[in-house]
Design an enzyme around this catalytic site. Sequence first.
Site: not given
Length: 201
Positions: A12, A14, A90, A107, A109
């Site tokens: 976690g 982010n 995930m 999201n 990436h």
Amino acid sequence: MIKLGVLASGRGSNFQSIIDSIDRGALDAEIACLVTDNRSAYAIERARLHKIPHVYINPAGYASRDIFYRDIADELQFCGVELVVLAGFMRVVKKPLIDAFPMRIMNIHPALLPSFKGLNAQKQALDYGVRIAGCTVHFVDEGVDSGPIILQEAVPVFSDDTEESLSARILESEHRIYPLAIKLFIEGKLRVTGNIVKIGD
């Protein structure tokens, strides 16, 4: 003030960068809840430390992924969430959650999409021999890392990079642009036309 719902499966980092942005006043937001599919996720400890409500939803307890995502959507809606933020979640998000929050799921990436979708994006980039890598914030659709792109930041790839060193450099960029993308959403500056996100007043 907007209410965020965060989905995370692991450490976690982010999630923490968003918490920090809120704490220093850079984001006019409140994290209404953390939802995790991993009982051991360190993100849970981050939520506890910051007194953020959190819930573990065990995917193994569901007969189908649709029911699993319907329950996640119900939890987020119960908490009054207005924007869903995936922070190292995930799993590929499915239709029941997307339908509940259309163009309101983000999201991040660790690649410059549309290149290197899916898992191990940093390794994919190194194996391909690219000179520039980076990260992308995008809205979530039913594909894998295929939704409309909001922000990207480039990161150089060095000749002696390993997957770990490149990942660490990309992660620094992630922590910069993810809160910025959320801020743009809060300020109403994101407009989606087809698969294109336009940023403006």
